[in-house]
Enzyme design. Structure first.
Site, PDB file in Angstrom:
ATOM      1  N   TRP A  64      -1.523  11.896   2.631  1.00  0.00           N
ATOM      2  CA  TRP A  64      -1.951  13.037   1.815  1.00  0.00           C
ATOM      3  C   TRP A  64      -1.741  14.383   2.497  1.00  0.00           C
ATOM      4  CZ3 TRP A  64      -5.543  16.220   3.970  1.00  0.00           C
ATOM      5  CH2 TRP A  64      -6.242  15.694   5.065  1.00  0.00           C
ATOM      6  N   ASP A 124       0.830  -1.212   0.000  1.00  0.00           N
ATOM      7  CA  ASP A 124       0.000   0.000   0.000  1.00  0.00           C
ATOM      8  C   ASP A 124       0.861   1.256   0.000  1.00  0.00           C
ATOM      9  OD1 ASP A 124      -2.343   1.469  -0.108  1.00  0.00           O
ATOM     10  OD2 ASP A 124      -2.725   1.387   2.044  1.00  0.00           O
TER      11      ASP A 124
HETATM   12 CA    CA Z   1      -4.324   2.510  -0.537  1.00  0.00          CA
END
Ligand code: CA
Length: 718
Positions: free
Chosen positions: A425, A335
């Site tokens: 983010w 990920d």
């Molecule tokens: Ca992800």
């Protein structure tokens, strides 16, 4: 799932007291007319000296999140106080970067709603509700968030959670056009802010975990007509898409994928946040996501780099034509997205000015690349805890992986960073005066483990498909440290083990080392994005406070209690000679809907705006009382709590948290009877609030198993 109690109780309360106003405005000063609107165009987005506004996600095209404003500085910041504030009608996560142009501040809230306020006073000018269906929430990994709008000429553009791109009139908020940018039958979402380049609105999407094929599209800002599309994983039928990406896939990328599983899962690679235009090279840079499923062994037979996952891809904004790419994590299986924000800057490397793009993706390395060619100039661990790779080979550009981290074919790996990344983010910022990039970094290890029989993997539409064993527990082993233990500890009423920590790291991209760090114990999800200014300040929220630091030393110089956590980044702007600092505040967002809910209840989101000498106060949130469940009166479960553990962790955990804390399901009155619980989880009673029916995945007995599992946790509460 969502236990309805909190929301129902809350809705009653809000309906009586707060909702009729929809948005509370407490404004000081007059409601003077806003300034004349000037078109937002290339020159305005380019010019650094236009310091009064904040016109695009990272302020200018270069997205440095640096403001030349200096009225608020190390000497004056002590008097920074609240100028005005507004409260919204949603208590879900708030991730927007507000934009400011010509005296108006534009922002979005959860559920993709758009607002325009007078930036001096907070007077609401208009609002737009795209009426996103509550059904969409189940395909959104990390809350029903939105990170903001884009401006171009006389329009405002927003991407909605259900995949639409909508153009609004800047003055009225009335829609000019709307296009569906995704296949609504597939689990795509949009949470990111659009960008506009040369009259084209560029938008990506999210959904890799659920099984989609990532791409970026550009639409004509005037008409909404699609200009180009660039796919980020191969066409599953081996055919051209008729898209800008066809040529490079045929020439290079198709050959990096193996087997068939990715053809069903879409392969992932979704571009859900970073899309940045570099006017100096006329390249549009796209940050791409992780693989679908995560497990590289399942996804691609453990073979191949799988372009363009976890990559920076440069294309031409007029056509979408490929220019260069750099893959941060070849054969991605952890990920480790590379969707994290880009910063474009000129820096001196070995005495020579280099025009670079910088990124700190999830994998924990800080990359500096030539923005024109993609040449890798440096790649260094920005956090000392990063241990999945020894380093990056600057000759090949590839990470030097630690032996044993490839867990996919019957193995397991505990490593740092885990799937949350060493940075996600939350925006970093670059202060050119200090030569420092300020990174909100996470120290959070993760467990990855193969399912017992990876060959038996099958894709289940509409749910997360990661190709992991249950909760990261290795086949044939007892609970590994980490997630499962935590869930079980909570179920047994044990105190929660320590959560991970965070740091604000001031990274010198030339010296390739940290100059200072601020350590946050247990900050985890309660840490926000960063703003830096020519006032030599760095602003960042942590837990329930907005803080300002000396940009050179990291010394804290100001702190303000927000009343809730904030995960977005602050912005700053100036009007009539007054500098303002603005921030979206609200609990929520992310895995388990955020750190804040470990210790807090959902509260309505707010926009807080500060100025020197600001004397306004925002009242404390009225915390709804905890849901109360009388366990002794609950209907005895007929389900199997151990089976419920497995189902919970498969279908519920990603939104509700590993400790069932969003909201605290252990106290939910919905547990009081089989029928009541079923009405929420199986029948979809609370769909309008984002808790859809799970009848497609669970039968009634399995729903009852989950109730048994949660009641086991409830019975240990007092
Ligand atoms: Ca992800």
């Amino acid at each position: 799932m969502s236990a309805g109690g909190a929301y129902l109780n809350r809705r009653k309360y809000l309906g009586r007291v707060i909702l009729p106003a929809l948005v509370l405005v407490l404004a000081t000063g007059s409601s003077a007319q806003v300034d004349a609107y000037r078109p937002v165009d290339h020159n305005r987005l380019l010019k650094d000296e236009e310091s009064s506004d904040w016109l695009t996600y990272g302020r200018t095209y270069f997205e440095q999140r640096f403001s030349p404003l200096r009225q608020v500085n190390k000497s004056t910041v002590g008097t920074l106080g609240l100028a005005w504030w507004v409260q919204f009608d949603t208590s879900r996560g708030q991730e927007a970067t507000p934009l400011v142009a010509d005296g108006v501040i534009y922002t979005t809230t959860a559920w993709s709603k758009v607002y325009a306020f007078d930036a001096r006073t907070g007077r609401q000018l208009w609002t737009f509700n795209p009426k996103v269906s509550g059904k969409t929430a189940v395909a959104s990994c990390c809350d029903v968030v939105n990170r903001g709008v884009a401006l171009w000429h006389d329009r405002v553009f927003v991407g909605t959670l259900d995949g639409r791109l909508i153009a609004l009139d800047r003055k009225t908020g009335k829609p000019a056009w709307s296009v569906q940018t995704t296949d609504p039958t597939l689990p795509y979402t949009i949470t990111g802010a659009p960008r506009v380049v040369k009259g084209k609105v560029v938008i990506g999407n999210g959904g890799s975990e659920y099984g989609v094929r990532g791409y970026v599209s550009a639409y004509d800002a005037e008409t909404g007509k699609q200009a180009w599309r660039f796919y980020l994983t191969p066409n599953p039928d081996g055919k051209p898409d008729g898209a800008a990406s066809d040529e490079i896939f045929a020439r290079m990328a198709n050959a990096t994928w193996f087997g068939d599983v990715w053809k069903t899962s879409g392969g992932g690679g979704t571009a859900w946040d970073a899309i940045t235009y570099d006017p100096d090279t006329n390249n549009l840079l796209i940050g791409t996501g992780n693989g679908a499923p995560w497990n590289h062994y399942i996804r691609s037979q453990g073979r191949g780099d799988n372009l363009f996952l976890a990559s920076i891809v440069a294309v031409k904004p007029e056509t979408g034509k490929y220019v260069w790419h750099y893959q941060t994590t070849p054969g991605e299986t952890w990920d480790y997205t590379a969707t994290q924000p880009f910063i474009i800057a000129d820096i001196l490397i070995k005495g020579a000015k280099r025009h670079v793009v910088m990124q700190a993706p999830k994998n924990g390395f800080f990359y500096v690349l030539d923005a024109g060619t993609g040449e890798l100039l440096s790649a260094d661990k920005f956090a000392p805890w990063v241990d999945w790779a020894h380093g990056v080979d600057l000759g090949t550009g590839r990470p030097i992986e630690r032996i044993g981290v490839r867990w996919g074919a019957g193995g397991n790996s505990r490593q740092n960073p885990g799937p949350s990344g060493a940075h996600s983010w939350k925006s970093m910022a670059f202060n050119p005066n200090e030569g420092l990039v300020y990174i909100p970094a996470l120290n959070r290890a993760g467990n990855f483990a193969s399912p017992p029989n990876p060959e038996a993997y099958r894709h289940i539409p509409g749910t997360q498909n990661r190709g992991l064993g249950v909760q990261g527990v290795a086949p044939g082993k007892q609970a590994a440290p980490g997630a499962l233990q935590r869930a079980r500890a909570a179920a047994n009423g044990d105190p929660l083990p320590p959560v991970s920590s965070g740091e604000l790291i001031a990274w010198d991209p030339v010296a390739r080392e940290a100059r200072w760090t601020v350590k946050y114990s247990g900050a985890e999800w309660g840490m926000g994005g960063v703003l830096t200014t020519a006032g030599s300040l760095v602003f960042q929220s942590v837990k329930h406070d907005l803080k300002a630091y000396d940009a050179a030393s990291g010394r804290e110089v100001w702190s303000y209690p927000l009343g809730a956590s904030a995960i977005a980044a602050p912005i700053t702007y100036s009007l009539d000679g007054v500098q303002y600092v603005a921030l979206m505040v609200g609990n929520g967002g992310g895995n388990g809907q955020g750190y804040s809910t470990l210790t807090d209840t959902p509260v309505p989101g707010r926009l807080l705006v500060f100025k020197l000498g600001g004397k306004e106060t925002a009242p404390d949130h009225i915390r709804t009382s905890r849901m109360e469940l009388d366990v002794s009166k609950a209907e005895a479960p007929t389900g199997d709590a151990l089976a419920g553990d497995v189902f919970y962790n498969r279908y519920c955990r990603f939104c509700h948290g590993q400790n069932f804390i969003y909201p605290d399901l252990r106290r939910s009155p919905a547990l009081s009877s089989r029928t009541r619980f079923k009405s929420v989880v199986f029948d979809g009673l609370l769909e309008s609030r984002g808790m859809t029916s799970f009848a497609a995945f669970l039968n009634e007995q399995e729903v009852e198993d989950i109730r048994a599992y949660l009641l086991r946790g409830s019975s240990n509460l007092r």
